[in-house]
Motif scaffolding. Structure first.
Motif, PDB file in Angstrom:
ATOM      1  N   ARG A   1      36.345  32.725  -7.476  1.00 11.69           N
ATOM      2  CA  ARG A   1      36.459  34.179  -7.550  1.00 11.69           C
ATOM      3  C   ARG A   1      37.136  34.624  -8.838  1.00 11.69           C
ATOM      4  O   ARG A   1      38.201  34.175  -9.206  1.00 11.69           O
ATOM      5  N   GLY A   2      36.474  35.521  -9.565  1.00 13.32           N
ATOM      6  CA  GLY A   2      37.043  36.078 -10.794  1.00 13.32           C
ATOM      7  C   GLY A   2      36.951  35.137 -11.991  1.00 13.32           C
ATOM      8  O   GLY A   2      37.331  35.504 -13.093  1.00 13.32           O
TER       9      GLY A   2
ATOM     10  N   ASP B   1      32.134  45.152  -6.206  1.00 12.63           N
ATOM     11  CA  ASP B   1      30.849  45.532  -6.800  1.00 12.63           C
ATOM     12  C   ASP B   1      30.185  46.661  -6.013  1.00 12.63           C
ATOM     13  O   ASP B   1      29.610  47.582  -6.586  1.00 12.63           O
ATOM     14  N   ASP B   2      30.260  46.569  -4.674  1.00 15.09           N
ATOM     15  CA  ASP B   2      29.675  47.618  -3.833  1.00 15.09           C
ATOM     16  C   ASP B   2      30.339  48.963  -4.121  1.00 15.09           C
ATOM     17  O   ASP B   2      29.670  49.996  -4.217  1.00 15.09           O
ATOM     18  N   ILE B   3      31.679  48.944  -4.231  1.00 18.41           N
ATOM     19  CA  ILE B   3      32.410  50.192  -4.446  1.00 18.41           C
ATOM     20  C   ILE B   3      32.025  50.792  -5.794  1.00 18.41           C
ATOM     21  O   ILE B   3      31.733  51.979  -5.903  1.00 18.41           O
ATOM     22  N   ARG B   4      32.010  49.948  -6.830  1.00 18.96           N
ATOM     23  CA  ARG B   4      31.695  50.456  -8.173  1.00 18.96           C
ATOM     24  C   ARG B   4      30.282  51.034  -8.196  1.00 18.96           C
ATOM     25  O   ARG B   4      30.049  52.122  -8.694  1.00 18.96           O
TER      26      ARG B   4
ATOM     27  N   ASP C   1      40.001  44.450  -4.119  1.00 16.21           N
ATOM     28  CA  ASP C   1      39.232  43.217  -4.122  1.00 16.21           C
ATOM     29  C   ASP C   1      38.088  43.331  -3.119  1.00 16.21           C
ATOM     30  O   ASP C   1      36.937  43.081  -3.436  1.00 16.21           O
ATOM     31  N   ARG C   2      38.429  43.737  -1.896  1.00 16.23           N
ATOM     32  CA  ARG C   2      37.405  43.936  -0.879  1.00 16.23           C
ATOM     33  C   ARG C   2      37.989  44.738   0.281  1.00 16.23           C
ATOM     34  O   ARG C   2      39.206  44.841   0.416  1.00 16.23           O
TER      35      ARG C   2
ATOM     36  N   VAL D   1      42.077  46.956   3.875  1.00 18.53           N
ATOM     37  CA  VAL D   1      41.845  47.151   2.434  1.00 18.53           C
ATOM     38  C   VAL D   1      42.704  46.133   1.691  1.00 18.53           C
ATOM     39  O   VAL D   1      43.919  46.082   1.897  1.00 18.53           O
ATOM     40  N   ILE D   2      42.091  45.312   0.864  1.00 20.92           N
ATOM     41  CA  ILE D   2      42.815  44.237   0.191  1.00 20.92           C
ATOM     42  C   ILE D   2      42.685  44.430  -1.318  1.00 20.92           C
ATOM     43  O   ILE D   2      41.569  44.450  -1.848  1.00 20.92           O
ATOM     44  N   THR D   3      43.804  44.616  -2.008  1.00 17.67           N
ATOM     45  CA  THR D   3      43.726  44.811  -3.459  1.00 17.67           C
ATOM     46  C   THR D   3      43.850  43.459  -4.161  1.00 17.67           C
ATOM     47  O   THR D   3      44.274  42.461  -3.584  1.00 17.67           O
ATOM     48  N   LYS D   4      43.457  43.479  -5.443  1.00 20.77           N
ATOM     49  CA  LYS D   4      43.430  42.235  -6.205  1.00 20.77           C
ATOM     50  C   LYS D   4      44.833  41.734  -6.499  1.00 20.77           C
ATOM     51  O   LYS D   4      45.779  42.503  -6.609  1.00 20.77           O
ATOM     52  N   ASP D   5      44.930  40.435  -6.686  1.00 19.52           N
ATOM     53  CA  ASP D   5      46.135  39.807  -7.175  1.00 19.52           C
ATOM     54  C   ASP D   5      46.412  40.354  -8.579  1.00 19.52           C
ATOM     55  O   ASP D   5      45.484  40.617  -9.333  1.00 19.52           O
TER      56      ASP D   5
END
Lengths: 635, 178
Positions: B73-74, A67-70, A142-143, A166-170
């Motif tokens: 989450r999600g 959300d922060d990034i967006r 993701d965060r 840096v962690i991307t979403k599943d």
């Protein structure tokens, strides 16, 4: 194919491993699929691995959420990193960034460990990061966890002053088609597409592609600098949740880009990586993660140098509860690099081709005392590298959650910055007689850090404060070989230094739709030559850092369709670059007429037509105000 | 090289290990808390906006760590995302749909429940006799399993409707009358 490589590929194909937290998620995902009846029939264990809330972490951590990034309108990873006020982030030119924590900033800043989904992205060439080729699809992040201060015990070498994770979403969380397109000034154009879906009963996948083109920055005479560039990147991720709660994931990325430069020719960059991770919970008290990856980068800077680098890396981590009080994590890692540099008339790495390996092992025990409110964490990392042999990096930390809303923590850590190729093997010019003749005696730089922090949550208000003092020994220096003759010079460890300061953040949720955030960092660095050193720079070459920085952010939702976000930042002058203090503002307006479509317009660096963030007066580039529009469609 | 081989041996042997499904107590409780949202209906006043988050609050010392955060989450309930809030004081509790009251608050459960009154908040705890003392759902550890005990009257009094699917797997208790 050599036996070593064959074995490595076998491992890559067979296995994989996310950090402990991701594992936790796997077993939760499995539990969520159960019916109430089944859930009531699960065997539970009362003493088990308990994931720590960030609130209780005994280190200075800040988290940048999706959300922060967006809301920030960031279009690159470095822009997103500005959201962590415990980092020093400066844009150098159209593609280069200087990013560090707790000072020692520069385009070749070398005391920060940066990971993307567990893959180390700092280069063994200079222990720093080529930020122009570190890209992800920001909507898949993701965060981003940002830790300032040493994290060497768990994370390893180079985590001297901080870790960026840096962690991307599943893949499960990125289903459907997401198409983004837009452009404006500075960011001339950006387009991306991602598609995700299911793969069999337990698997999910996503594929993505993106491309962008960026305008040049300005020279001091107001003319456009020759640094415009464009780049394309694509990748995939597969996540497979086996019914017995084993978890496999496989991902990879490829990129290719061209960057203008002042000398003839274009800078060409390309590369790719593939990673496999495997997580296996033995029980609620014990789990194993293994990851392996291969990473390849190519960079050709005509007239300066060229490089082809292959990295092979494998890490294993086991976490287990021992008795009722001990949460133990131990593991080991192996890393092999194969680096081939093409030397030029301007500079040379000698020998041009090296293969180097690193072995590491670590163990850490978190001991619960006083009814789970007081934890003591002791651990050490032992590492072996080809330059300096064994290095030991121990740490001790305490966190005391003396009420559900108040945590006090403290830590003492030793960390080392081991030599990289630039410290030992850099010669200039490319042929004798050399002006700079390598650093044959360069050893590791060491740090002893003392930290103290406090976190407080009071309803909708969250406060965090961290203070630190660090003592550095053997910092890099340039020494005259035959003083008082000014040349040749060699690289050595002739300087010591210290740093101290504080980092404070406050977040407040004014209403459910309006949140504000403030971050403030105050920082001092002193570097001095040791007796016998001929380096009189007092660290000018090692740290370019403002004494203080302030950031303010506001995120406001207006009904279901509109949102307005703004971010203000102030950075004090960088004294040793005569770079004046500056303040800038980013803002974004977003409209979501239907759930599937978001239209936004964002302004970056709105307060001035152009400003500089880094560099000496002769070398610096001015960053211009930029405005862009973006449309995102999610189906 | 030796290390690589060792790693590979560990990996292959680990792959062959057989395991029984076991989970940590609070992991399961976190999943229960998340599931409750699907088996409970609140009066319309509790969510005037269909996109308002479903808020799960934790009052007192938090034994759930990130389990609950990871669980929700999600996730969405219809259009509503989930949100976790942690409260220290009763007065911090503004909008809240499901409230987990930590064992650390056991001594003042009566006071907490009285203060919440008839607010449409599903109260959940694993403290002793929580349901009998007027709480809505109590986690009961029965050997290594988790059972549910529900005080239906308490839920009805607050206008919180618990689905029969949930009631079917639970033990129903009443607040003893003096």
């Amino acid at each position: 194919m050599s036996p070593r490589r064959t074995l490595f590929l076998l491992v890559v194909l067979a296995v994989s491993a996310p950090p402990a937290r991701a594992q936790q998620r796997d077993s939760i995902e499995a539990l969520k699929h159960l019916t109430l009846d089944q859930l009531m029939n699960i065997d539970v264990m009362s003493v088990s691995l308990r994931p720590q809330r960030l609130f209780e972490t005994p280190s200075a951590i800040q988290v940048i959420t999706q959300d922060d990034i967006r809301a920030s309108g960031a279009t690159s990873l470095p822009e997103a990193l500005r959201l962590a006020s415990n980092l020093q982030v400066a844009q150098v030119d159209a593609r280069q960034w200087a990013i560090s924590a707790r000072g020692f900033n520069g385009t070749t800043a070398n005391k920060l460990l940066v990971l993307i989904d567990g893959r180390t992205v700092y280069t063994p060439l200079f222990s720093g990061v080529f930020w122009d080729v570190q890209d992800v699809l920001l909507s898949d992040v993701d965060r981003i966890e940002v830790i300032s201060g040493p994290g060497a015990t768990l994370w390893g070498a180079n985590a001297v002053n901080g870790v960026i994770n840096v962690i991307t979403k599943d893949a499960k969380d990125t289903g459907g088609l997401l198409v983004t397109g837009g452009g404006g000034t500075e960011l001339r154009g950006l387009g991306s597409a991602r598609y995700g879906g299911g793969l069999g009963a337990h698997g999910n996948y996503r594929i993505y592609g993106k491309a962008f083109s960026r305008d040049p920055t300005l020279l001091s005479n107001g003319q456009a600098a020759p640094d415009g560039w464009h780049m394309g990147q694509g990748g995939f991720r597969l996540d497979w949740d086996a019914p017995d709660s084993n978890r496999l994931s496989l991902h990879g990325d490829w990129y290719d880009g061209r960057i203008a430069q002042a000398s003839p020719g274009h800078i060409g960059v390309s590369g790719g990586n593939v990673m496999a991770k495997w997580a296996h919970p033995f029980s609620a008290r014990s789990n194993l993660t293994v990851q392996a990856y291969y990473d390849r980068t190519h960079r050709d800077i005509p007239g300066t140098f060229g490089e082809d680098l292959d990295i092979y890396d494998i890490d294993l981590q086991h976490r287990t509860v021992v008795g009722t009080r001990h949460d133990v994590v131990w593991g080991f890692g192996y890393r092999l690099i194969n680096d081939r540099v093409v030397n030029t008339a301007a500079l040379a790495f000698l020998p041009p081709h090296v293969a180097r390996q690193w072995f590491s092992a670590f163990a850490q025990d978190e001991i619960a005392l006083a009814s789970d409110r007081l934890h003591v964490t002791l651990g050490t990392k032992i590492e072996h590298n080809d330059y300096t042999g064994f290095e030991i990096q121990p740490s001790g930390r305490v966190n005391w959650t003396f009420s559900p809303s108040r945590t006090l923590w403290a830590g003492i850590s030793r960390a080392v910055r081991t030599p990289s190729r630039i410290d030992r093997e850099l010669y200039a010019p490319g042929q004798p007689p050399y002006f700079l003749a390598g650093g044959p005696g360069f050893r590791s730089e060491t740090e002893l850090a003392y930290e103290l922090g406090y976190r407080h949550q009071e309803g909708a208000l969250v406060l965090a404060f961290a203070g630190f003092y660090s003592r550095y020994r053997g910092l890099r220096s340039l020494e005259q070989v035959n003083p008082p003759k000014p040349t040749p010079i060699v690289i050595a460890n002739g300087q010591d230094g210290e740093s101290y300061g504080g980092e404070a953040t406050a977040s407040y949720r004014i209403t459910d739709d309006w949140q504000v955030h403030a971050g403030y960092t105050e920082l001092r660095i002193h570097i001095w030559p040791n007796p016998g050193s001929t380096d009189t720079s007092r660290g000018t070459a090692e740290s370019h850092t403002p004494n203080r920085q302030l950031s303010l952010r506001s995120s406001l939702r207006l009904g279901a369709q509109w949102s307005v976000d703004g971010g203000f930042r102030y950075l004090a002058e960088i004294a040793n670059q005569q770079l004046p203090a500056y303040a800038e503002l980013d803002a974004r307006l977003s409209w979501r007429p239907v759930a599937a479509l978001e239209l936004s317009v964002a302004g970056r660096n709105l307060l001035h037509e152009h400003h500089a963030e880094f560099g000496t007066p002769a070398a610096r580039r001015d960053i211009e105000r930029g405005v862009y529009g973006m449309a995102q469609w999610h189906y | 090289m030796a290390l690589l081989k060792a790693a590979f041996t560990v990996l292959t042997s680990a792959l062959l290990l057989v395991q029984t499904p076991r989970a940590s107590e609070y992991q399961v409780k976190a999943v229960f808390l998340f599931n409750f949202a699907q088996f409970v209906e609140w009066p319309a006043v509790a969510a005037p906006d269909p996109q308002m988050p479903v808020i799960i609050g934790i009052l007192g010392e938090d034994p759930l760590g990130t389990f609950l955060d990871e669980t929700v989450r999600g996730e969405r309930l219809g259009l509503r995302p989930f949100e976790i809030r942690r409260y220290r004081e009763l007065t911090d509790i503004t909008a809240c749909n499901i409230l987990f009251i930590s064992r650390s608050e056991s001594e003042r459960v009566a006071e907490i429940l009285a203060a919440l009154g008839k607010r449409p908040i599903l109260t959940v705890s694993d403290g002793d006799d929580f349901a009998k003392r007027g709480g809505m759902i109590q986690f009961v550890n029965d050997k290594n399993r988790i059972r549910l005990r529900i005080n239906l009257e308490a839920a009805q009094a607050a206008n919180v409707t618990i689905s029969s699917k949930l009631l079917r797997v639970a033990e129903i208790v009443r607040t003893p009358r003096p």
